[in-house]
Design a protein around this motif. Structure first.
Motif, mmCIF file in Angstrom:
data_model
loop_
_atom_site.group_PDB
_atom_site.id
_atom_site.type_symbol
_atom_site.label_atom_id
_atom_site.label_comp_id
_atom_site.label_asym_id
_atom_site.label_seq_id
_atom_site.Cartn_x
_atom_site.Cartn_y
_atom_site.Cartn_z
ATOM 1 N N LYS A 288 22.827 44.848 -20.275
ATOM 2 C CA LYS A 288 22.990 43.792 -19.273
ATOM 3 C C LYS A 288 21.630 43.399 -18.714
ATOM 4 C CE LYS A 288 26.642 43.696 -16.719
ATOM 5 N NZ LYS A 288 27.700 43.948 -15.703
ATOM 6 N N ASN A 289 21.365 42.075 -18.702
ATOM 7 C CA ASN A 289 20.201 41.514 -18.024
ATOM 8 C C ASN A 289 20.653 40.980 -16.670
ATOM 9 O OD1 ASN A 289 18.400 41.855 -20.251
ATOM 10 N ND2 ASN A 289 19.262 40.030 -21.208
ATOM 11 N N LEU A 290 19.916 41.303 -15.622
ATOM 12 C CA LEU A 290 20.297 40.822 -14.304
ATOM 13 C C LEU A 290 19.073 40.507 -13.468
ATOM 14 C CD1 LEU A 290 20.770 43.709 -11.958
ATOM 15 C CD2 LEU A 290 21.387 44.220 -14.312
ATOM 16 N N ARG A 291 19.258 39.684 -12.475
ATOM 17 C CA ARG A 291 18.238 39.393 -11.472
ATOM 18 C C ARG A 291 18.760 39.936 -10.147
ATOM 19 N NH1 ARG A 291 14.434 35.623 -13.334
ATOM 20 N NH2 ARG A 291 15.017 34.606 -15.292
ATOM 21 N N TYR A 292 18.137 41.017 -9.689
ATOM 22 C CA TYR A 292 18.675 41.775 -8.562
ATOM 23 C C TYR A 292 17.893 41.443 -7.290
ATOM 24 C CZ TYR A 292 20.840 45.690 -6.177
ATOM 25 O OH TYR A 292 21.578 46.465 -5.315
ATOM 26 N N ALA A 293 18.601 40.961 -6.272
ATOM 27 C CA ALA A 293 17.958 40.543 -5.025
ATOM 28 C C ALA A 293 17.465 41.755 -4.242
ATOM 29 C CB ALA A 293 18.931 39.722 -4.181
ATOM 30 N N ILE A 294 16.148 41.751 -3.920
ATOM 31 C CA ILE A 294 15.591 42.865 -3.148
ATOM 32 C C ILE A 294 14.924 42.397 -1.857
ATOM 33 C CG2 ILE A 294 15.228 44.365 -5.141
ATOM 34 C CD1 ILE A 294 12.258 43.577 -5.030
ATOM 35 N N SER A 295 14.815 41.080 -1.646
ATOM 36 C CA SER A 295 14.220 40.571 -0.414
ATOM 37 C C SER A 295 14.529 39.085 -0.321
ATOM 38 C CB SER A 295 12.706 40.824 -0.398
ATOM 39 O OG SER A 295 12.146 40.487 0.864
ATOM 40 N N GLU A 296 13.891 38.405 0.669
ATOM 41 C CA GLU A 296 14.051 36.973 0.830
ATOM 42 C C GLU A 296 12.700 36.334 1.131
ATOM 43 O OE1 GLU A 296 16.879 36.345 3.916
ATOM 44 O OE2 GLU A 296 18.605 36.952 2.685
ATOM 45 N N THR A 297 12.564 35.061 0.758
ATOM 46 C CA THR A 297 11.351 34.306 1.056
ATOM 47 C C THR A 297 11.410 33.779 2.487
ATOM 48 O OG1 THR A 297 12.222 32.143 0.402
ATOM 49 C CG2 THR A 297 11.355 33.555 -1.351
ATOM 50 N N TYR A 298 10.346 33.073 2.898
ATOM 51 C CA TYR A 298 10.324 32.438 4.212
ATOM 52 C C TYR A 298 11.461 31.437 4.385
ATOM 53 C CZ TYR A 298 5.576 34.255 5.025
ATOM 54 O OH TYR A 298 4.485 35.052 5.220
ATOM 55 N N GLN B 15 0.066 35.876 -8.932
ATOM 56 C CA GLN B 15 -0.938 36.472 -9.805
ATOM 57 C C GLN B 15 -2.026 37.192 -8.996
ATOM 58 O OE1 GLN B 15 -1.494 37.142 -13.422
ATOM 59 N NE2 GLN B 15 0.586 37.295 -12.624
ATOM 60 N N GLN B 16 -1.549 38.055 -8.092
ATOM 61 C CA GLN B 16 -2.447 38.891 -7.326
ATOM 62 C C GLN B 16 -1.900 40.306 -7.273
ATOM 63 O OE1 GLN B 16 -2.256 36.629 -3.575
ATOM 64 N NE2 GLN B 16 -1.341 38.432 -2.605
ATOM 65 N N ARG B 17 -2.773 41.234 -6.953
ATOM 66 C CA ARG B 17 -2.444 42.654 -7.018
ATOM 67 C C ARG B 17 -1.368 43.046 -5.999
ATOM 68 N NH1 ARG B 17 -4.800 47.386 -8.828
ATOM 69 N NH2 ARG B 17 -4.679 49.224 -7.479
ATOM 70 N N TYR B 18 -1.539 42.615 -4.771
ATOM 71 C CA TYR B 18 -0.684 43.073 -3.678
ATOM 72 C C TYR B 18 0.382 42.045 -3.329
ATOM 73 C CZ TYR B 18 -4.405 46.536 -3.131
ATOM 74 O OH TYR B 18 -5.324 47.530 -3.354
ATOM 75 N N LEU B 19 1.332 42.468 -2.500
ATOM 76 C CA LEU B 19 2.326 41.542 -1.986
ATOM 77 C C LEU B 19 1.627 40.478 -1.135
ATOM 78 C CD1 LEU B 19 5.024 44.143 -0.927
ATOM 79 C CD2 LEU B 19 5.362 42.372 -2.658
ATOM 80 N N PRO B 20 1.921 39.209 -1.325
ATOM 81 C CA PRO B 20 1.255 38.174 -0.533
ATOM 82 C C PRO B 20 1.515 38.298 0.967
ATOM 83 C CG PRO B 20 2.311 37.215 -2.467
ATOM 84 C CD PRO B 20 2.771 38.638 -2.390
ATOM 85 N N VAL B 21 2.625 38.903 1.348
ATOM 86 C CA VAL B 21 2.941 39.061 2.767
ATOM 87 C C VAL B 21 2.078 40.179 3.346
ATOM 88 C CG1 VAL B 21 4.764 39.516 4.449
ATOM 89 C CG2 VAL B 21 5.306 38.313 2.319
ATOM 90 N N TYR B 22 1.088 39.818 4.132
ATOM 91 C CA TYR B 22 0.182 40.764 4.792
ATOM 92 C C TYR B 22 -0.603 41.633 3.803
ATOM 93 C CZ TYR B 22 3.063 39.390 8.768
ATOM 94 O OH TYR B 22 3.741 38.654 9.716
ATOM 95 N N ASP B 23 -0.665 41.201 2.543
ATOM 96 C CA ASP B 23 -1.505 41.874 1.553
ATOM 97 C C ASP B 23 -1.158 43.358 1.410
ATOM 98 O OD1 ASP B 23 -3.363 41.125 -0.349
ATOM 99 O OD2 ASP B 23 -5.055 41.930 0.778
ATOM 100 N N ARG B 24 0.103 43.694 1.443
ATOM 101 C CA ARG B 24 0.519 45.095 1.374
ATOM 102 C C ARG B 24 0.595 45.574 -0.074
ATOM 103 N NH1 ARG B 24 2.217 46.988 6.283
ATOM 104 N NH2 ARG B 24 2.852 45.438 7.834
ATOM 105 N N ASP B 25 0.298 46.855 -0.275
ATOM 106 C CA ASP B 25 0.369 47.480 -1.592
ATOM 107 C C ASP B 25 1.766 48.063 -1.771
ATOM 108 O OD1 ASP B 25 0.064 48.853 -3.953
ATOM 109 O OD2 ASP B 25 -1.764 49.913 -3.354
ATOM 110 N N LEU B 26 2.551 47.458 -2.656
ATOM 111 C CA LEU B 26 3.900 47.968 -2.909
ATOM 112 C C LEU B 26 3.848 49.406 -3.412
ATOM 113 C CD1 LEU B 26 6.946 47.346 -2.993
ATOM 114 C CD2 LEU B 26 6.620 46.421 -5.294
ATOM 115 N N ASN B 27 2.779 49.768 -4.101
ATOM 116 C CA ASN B 27 2.656 51.121 -4.642
ATOM 117 C C ASN B 27 2.139 52.131 -3.618
ATOM 118 O OD1 ASN B 27 3.149 52.811 -6.868
ATOM 119 N ND2 ASN B 27 0.978 52.837 -7.419
#
Length: 345
Positions: free
Chosen positions: A21-31, A99-111
């Motif tokens: 199964k291929n799916l697109r799983y919602a994990i957050s929301e945009t502005y 196309q950047q390393r971190y999350l654009p929101v407050y430049d947080r590192d997901l890892n």
């Protein structure tokens, strides 16, 4: 998570044995309140076996692993698959889109956000959702990375070799170099291992591109892991020809002691001897030159690609090799690979 009847279940559904199964799983929301959807492929084999996750692009500009995970998810045959593969080609969807390393929101590192929190920051909440649904239920994990922008890595594994199950997984991948150490606090690897899912990091190449050589070698490593755990019982376990496990005191970053323009004299994956000039740093007029030398015999695991530095910037990542390993390395370079040693377990 795996169910008693062999199905893999998640919050919004289930994948039966023998089903993909291929799916697109919602994990957050945009502005704007639109969902941020994580692409996921779940391949549940017809025969029972372990559940393994493969993840990539936790840093949004690290692309090599995406093609590894996509290939396993979409191109490998279902025949003879024992167990379940949870394929997560793009963990950091906002970073990938930008196309950047971190999350654009407050430049947080997901890892640095795992295992996450349902009441924490946006990064914590994303981490918690994907961790609970697709990482925690798994028996083993492979997390694919590249070097950060401006540098490149040879293919190697990072793993906590003090954990016997993690060590088994690391050796099964079949890389020449394993760098020993627990995952950093907040990393996916660290949280997964702490939560009972042995996981390794696979480093290869550089950001912002597909590098076919690394992708193909990583796919060989995935096949070797699946063979080790009888997910693909017909596949042989891969022996890389030589291997070194690098402890914390056997590696160093060589850093610039002067600002300037760098000329690297050796490439990633090359052997250097103590005293060899690894690179030079010159000023714009070439009237002043700083020679950077190797402090010991070793292998260049990572090197600079962007040839400009400030004082203190990293130039290369050097790991120490002993003489038997150096001889094995040289035999491999000459095309005469040694047989697998009997004590390599």
């Amino acid at each position: 998570m795996p169910d008693g009847d062999g199905a893999f279940t998640y919050a919004d559904g289930r994948v039966e044995p023998g089903e993909t199964k291929n799916l697109r799983y919602a994990i957050s929301e945009t502005y704007l309140g639109d969902p941020v959807r994580l692409p996921v492929t779940i391949r549940n084999g017809a025969e029972p076996g372990p559940t393994v996750f493969l993840s990539a692009a936790i840093h949004g500009d690290e692309l090599n692993g995406i093609e590894v995970v996509r290939t396993v998810a979409q191109d490998w045959p279902d025949a003879n698959l024992h167990g379940t593969l949870v394929c997560l080609p793009v963990l950091n969807v906002p970073g990938f889109i930008a196309q950047q390393r971190y999350l654009p929101v407050y430049d947080r590192d997901l890892n640095r956000s795992f295992p996450g929190s349902e009441t924490g920051t946006s990064a914590d909440r994303m981490a918690a959702r994907l961790y609970e649904e697709f990482v925690e239920p798994c028996d083993y994990g492979l997390d694919f990375h590249t070097s950060t922008r401006g540098r490149t890595n040879m293919l190697h594994v990072r793993a906590d070799m003090d954990d016997p199950e993690v060590a088994r997984l690391a050796r099964a991948f079949g890389s020449n170099v394993i760098i020993d150490g627990a995952g950093p606090t907040g990393s996916l690897r660290g949280a997964a291992c702490d939560g009972g899912t042995p996981t390794i990091t696979v480093e290869m190449g550089q950001a912002h591109r597909f590098e076919r050589e690394f992708i193909d070698r990583a796919l060989d490593g995935v096949a070797s892991v699946l063979a080790e755990y009888d997910c693909h019982p017909a596949e042989p376990v891969r022996w890389p020809g030589w291997r070194t496990v690098v402890s914390r005191d056997q590696k160093t970053w060589l850093r610039a002691d002067a600002g300037g323009i760098v000329e690297m004299l050796h490439d990633r994956g090359e052997l250097v001897r103590e005293g060899d000039v690894v690179c030079t740093i010159t000023n714009p007029f070439k009237t002043e030159t700083v020679r950077v030398t190797a402090p010991f015999d070793g292998l260049l695991v990572g090197v600079l690609e962007n040839p400009v530095v400030y004082p203190g910037n990293p130039l290369c990542h050097l790991v120490e090799l002993d003489e038997p390993t150096i001889r094995a390395y040289e035999r491999a370079r000459n095309g005469t690979l040694p047989e697998r040693p009997r004590d390599d377990v």
